[in-house]
Design a protein around this motif. Sequence first.
Motif, short mmCIF file in Angstrom:
data_model
loop_
_atom_site.label_atom_id
_atom_site.label_comp_id
_atom_site.label_asym_id
_atom_site.label_seq_id
_atom_site.Cartn_x
_atom_site.Cartn_y
_atom_site.Cartn_z
N ASP A 1 33.11 39.62 49.53
CA ASP A 1 32.20 39.28 50.62
C ASP A 1 30.89 40.07 50.50
N HIS B 1 40.13 35.77 48.88
CA HIS B 1 40.04 35.14 50.20
C HIS B 1 41.16 35.66 51.09
N VAL C 1 38.88 41.21 48.99
CA VAL C 1 38.17 40.25 49.85
C VAL C 1 36.88 40.88 50.38
#
Length: 75
Positions: free
Chosen positions: A56, A24, A52
Motif C-alpha cells: 500500500d 492484499h 500488505v
Amino acid sequence: MTATSARRLVVEHGPRTTERAKPHEYDADPDSPGTCRCRLIKAHRLHDPAAVAEADAVAREGQEEQLRRLGERQD
C-alpha cells in the motif's frame, strides 16, 4: 466443462497467479474454509499484514509521484 475452460482455470489459479498477485487483505471464501477468495490459503505470504502495508505504501508513493508530475505539466 470444456477443455478450454479447464485450461483457463489452471492458468488463472496456477503458480503464475501467485507470482503476479499483489499483497492484499485476507477475504474468507465461504465455500472453502481456510482459503481466501483469491484461492490462496489464509497463511499465504500475500496475506501478511506487513506485506500488505508495504505494498500500500509503495502504491501510494507511486500515485503521489504521478500526481506531482501531472501538476508540473499543468503549471
